[in-house]
Design a protein around this motif. Structure first.
Motif, mmCIF file in Angstrom:
data_model
loop_
_atom_site.group_PDB
_atom_site.id
_atom_site.type_symbol
_atom_site.label_atom_id
_atom_site.label_comp_id
_atom_site.label_asym_id
_atom_site.label_seq_id
_atom_site.Cartn_x
_atom_site.Cartn_y
_atom_site.Cartn_z
ATOM 1 N N SER A 119 -5.090 -2.139 -16.779
ATOM 2 C CA SER A 119 -5.083 -2.588 -18.308
ATOM 3 C C SER A 119 -5.928 -1.141 -18.763
ATOM 4 N N HIS A 120 -6.339 -0.405 -18.139
ATOM 5 C CA HIS A 120 -6.917 0.930 -18.539
ATOM 6 C C HIS A 120 -5.630 1.552 -18.669
ATOM 7 N N VAL A 121 -5.915 2.483 -19.904
ATOM 8 C CA VAL A 121 -4.674 3.352 -20.390
ATOM 9 C C VAL A 121 -4.614 4.445 -19.509
ATOM 10 N N ASN A 122 -5.584 4.815 -18.921
ATOM 11 C CA ASN A 122 -5.440 6.169 -17.977
ATOM 12 C C ASN A 122 -5.435 5.758 -16.623
ATOM 13 N N ILE A 123 -5.288 4.625 -16.123
ATOM 14 C CA ILE A 123 -5.372 4.192 -14.643
ATOM 15 C C ILE A 123 -3.931 3.762 -14.270
ATOM 16 N N SER A 124 -3.472 4.280 -12.987
ATOM 17 C CA SER A 124 -2.241 3.573 -12.476
ATOM 18 C C SER A 124 -2.515 3.290 -10.983
ATOM 19 N N SER A 125 -2.579 2.205 -10.664
ATOM 20 C CA SER A 125 -2.825 1.657 -9.178
ATOM 21 C C SER A 125 -1.661 0.908 -8.921
ATOM 22 N N ASN A 126 -0.972 1.129 -7.810
ATOM 23 C CA ASN A 126 0.371 0.712 -7.362
ATOM 24 C C ASN A 126 0.626 0.034 -6.530
ATOM 25 N N GLY A 127 -0.329 -0.910 -6.324
ATOM 26 C CA GLY A 127 -0.182 -2.112 -5.360
ATOM 27 C C GLY A 127 -0.207 -1.705 -3.749
ATOM 28 N N GLU A 128 -0.075 -2.763 -2.732
ATOM 29 C CA GLU A 128 0.124 -2.522 -1.541
ATOM 30 C C GLU A 128 0.973 -1.601 -1.023
ATOM 31 N N ILE A 129 1.019 -0.354 -1.140
ATOM 32 C CA ILE A 129 2.126 0.539 -0.736
ATOM 33 C C ILE A 129 2.293 0.416 0.915
ATOM 34 N N PHE A 130 1.103 0.197 1.494
ATOM 35 C CA PHE A 130 1.291 0.136 3.035
ATOM 36 C C PHE A 130 1.629 -1.219 3.685
ATOM 37 N N SER A 131 2.077 -2.214 2.863
ATOM 38 C CA SER A 131 2.483 -3.439 3.229
ATOM 39 C C SER A 131 3.906 -3.158 4.025
ATOM 40 N N VAL A 132 4.582 -1.980 3.729
ATOM 41 C CA VAL A 132 5.851 -1.727 4.582
ATOM 42 C C VAL A 132 5.521 -1.054 5.675
ATOM 43 N N LEU A 133 5.779 -1.606 6.907
ATOM 44 C CA LEU A 133 5.422 -0.977 8.102
ATOM 45 C C LEU A 133 5.797 0.339 8.330
ATOM 46 N N ASP A 134 6.993 1.202 8.124
ATOM 47 C CA ASP A 134 7.682 2.129 8.128
ATOM 48 C C ASP A 134 6.460 3.250 7.843
ATOM 49 N N ARG A 135 5.899 2.951 6.532
ATOM 50 C CA ARG A 135 4.971 3.868 5.803
ATOM 51 C C ARG A 135 3.675 3.939 6.679
ATOM 52 N N ARG A 136 3.344 3.018 7.654
ATOM 53 C CA ARG A 136 2.163 3.143 8.096
ATOM 54 C C ARG A 136 2.044 3.399 9.691
ATOM 55 N N ARG A 137 3.717 3.536 10.176
ATOM 56 C CA ARG A 137 3.959 3.650 11.559
ATOM 57 C C ARG A 137 2.959 4.482 12.306
ATOM 58 N N ASN A 138 2.665 5.796 11.875
ATOM 59 C CA ASN A 138 1.816 6.724 12.251
ATOM 60 C C ASN A 138 1.138 7.573 11.466
ATOM 61 N N ALA A 139 0.346 8.487 11.784
ATOM 62 C CA ALA A 139 -0.702 9.094 10.924
ATOM 63 C C ALA A 139 0.321 10.212 10.092
ATOM 64 N N SER A 140 1.443 10.520 10.572
ATOM 65 C CA SER A 140 2.206 11.439 9.770
ATOM 66 C C SER A 140 2.930 10.804 8.647
ATOM 67 N N ILE A 142 1.863 7.862 7.305
ATOM 68 C CA ILE A 142 0.856 7.573 6.292
ATOM 69 C C ILE A 142 0.458 9.005 5.379
ATOM 70 N N ILE A 143 0.305 10.157 5.746
ATOM 71 C CA ILE A 143 -0.014 11.199 5.102
ATOM 72 C C ILE A 143 1.261 11.753 4.114
ATOM 73 N N LYS A 144 2.371 11.272 4.669
ATOM 74 C CA LYS A 144 3.754 11.705 3.704
ATOM 75 C C LYS A 144 3.502 10.842 2.400
ATOM 76 N N THR A 145 3.176 9.460 2.650
ATOM 77 C CA THR A 145 3.359 8.701 1.822
ATOM 78 C C THR A 145 2.157 8.887 0.704
ATOM 79 N N LEU A 146 0.937 9.083 1.342
ATOM 80 C CA LEU A 146 -0.072 9.629 0.304
ATOM 81 C C LEU A 146 0.312 10.724 -0.296
ATOM 82 N N ASP A 147 0.615 11.673 0.165
ATOM 83 C CA ASP A 147 1.180 12.945 -0.735
ATOM 84 C C ASP A 147 2.227 12.730 -1.798
ATOM 85 N N LYS A 148 3.056 11.710 -1.476
ATOM 86 C CA LYS A 148 4.274 11.485 -2.697
ATOM 87 C C LYS A 148 3.344 10.593 -3.745
ATOM 88 N N LEU A 149 2.469 9.962 -3.412
ATOM 89 C CA LEU A 149 1.879 8.874 -4.359
ATOM 90 C C LEU A 149 1.001 9.688 -5.284
#
Length: 342
Positions: A119-140, A142-149
């Protein structure tokens, strides 16, 4: 002690050493046993301390312990100037962005807290992005997903896009966070990601919420639709009618397991810049939300949410086998969970 001297003849003298005192031997054994006991006790105390409970922690900010950084700079979150690949930041290209992550457990108020932040005009929080298994399958992955976000190339309904001043997401402890904590801590420290821990003090209430939400996934009490969060008192009342049965034999062990997981997460991420918040504190004192905004280095505004609390009032109204649960926890360290806390 005197020695024994025997004279066998005029040319021979035999000197016999004294007999060893049994009291002296006993004293040596006793001292050795005491030293061993002290050593073993010290090890046990160290092990116990690693499982220290988080129930009474207050909100705190822990800065990164880098000796080569000035203290004043450590108090300010690191800012970034991301250059997204999917759009132009236009007039906001020079606006700095803070990175954050909400670290929590399911049914601990993180969904409600995230709607407040969004609700803050300057904040974007994008939910549970790692609820999808493929995004957290390994460290690589995870890092790739974090970089994109954090490069602002992640699009959700919460995205403020070009003019976001703080961008982050929710990360549950059981979504790869604990398994890959070393790589994640290294990433957080290198990229200046601030962690917001959100826990629930009353773990029994969390258990009721978890069991009820799990039941509704199949029962779909709201006109055949499953909702983890609701926006009306009528919907909340409908969902609260279901009373879960709690396994009283495993209850204390389950509560301990929750505590240990939270304590271990705090231990793993101790070197990061982080803040610890509790759901009950935010409910009772909404000014606590100011701490979160200050932690992110953002201007303070009144935060709002449309979400409605589902389980209100006494816990005895929400647990089917209340007598068993009450009997199990009475007289234990978890007895205070039985009381209404908000």
């Amino acid at each position: 002690m005197a020695e024994y001297i025997c004279l066998f003849n005029k040319d021979t003298i035999i000197i016999k050493p004294p007999k060893k005192s049994p009291i002296l031997l006993r004293m040596v054994v006793l001292v050795f046993a005491m030293v061993c006991g002290v050593f073993i006790c010290s090890i046990c105390l160290k092990q116990i301390s690693t499982r220290s409970k988080i129930k009474i922690e207050d909100i705190q900010v822990i800065e990164r312990p880098f000796s080569d950084i000035q203290p004043k700079k450590m108090q300010i979150p690191i800012v970034h100037l991301p250059h997204p690949e999917t759009f132009s930041r236009a007039e906001c290209v020079h606006n700095p962005v803070r990175y954050f992550a909400i670290l929590s457990m399911q049914r601990s108020g993180s969904g409600w807290f995230e709607t407040l932040l969004n609700s803050h005009v300057n904040i974007s929080s994008n939910g549970e992005i790692f609820s999808v298994l493929d995004r957290r399958r390994n460290a690589s992955s995870i890092i790739k997903t974090l970089d994109k976000l954090y490069n602002l190339d992640w699009f959700t309904s919460a995205s403020k896009n070009e003019c976001s001043a703080a961008v982050g997401f929710k990360w549950m402890l059981n979504q790869g966070l604990m398994e890959h904590h070393k790589d994640i801590v290294e990433y957080f420290n290198a990229r200046g990601v601030s962690a917001i821990f959100l826990f629930r003090r009353n773990l029994l209430r969390r258990m009721v919420s978890v069991l009820s939400n799990s039941y509704d996934r199949h029962a779909k009490l709201l006109n055949g639709t499953h909702k983890s969060h609701v926006h009306s008192a009528e919907e909340a009342e409908t969902l609260s009618k279901y009373k879960p049965t709690i396994n009283s034999k495993l209850l204390i062990a389950d509560l301990k397991e929750m505590e240990i997981m939270a304590a271990r997460a705090l231990e793993y991420f101790n070197s990061t810049r982080h803040i610890v918040l509790y759901y009950e504190d935010l409910i009772k004192n909404r000014t606590k939300l100011k701490d979160a905004q200050e932690f992110l280095g953002l201007p303070f505004i009144e935060l709002t949410s449309r979400q409605v609390k589902i389980h209100k009032g006494l816990l005895s109204d929400h647990i089917e086998n209340w007598d068993d649960v009450n009997k199990t926890l009475t007289g234990t360290e978890y007895e205070n969970f039985l009381q209404a806390d908000y």
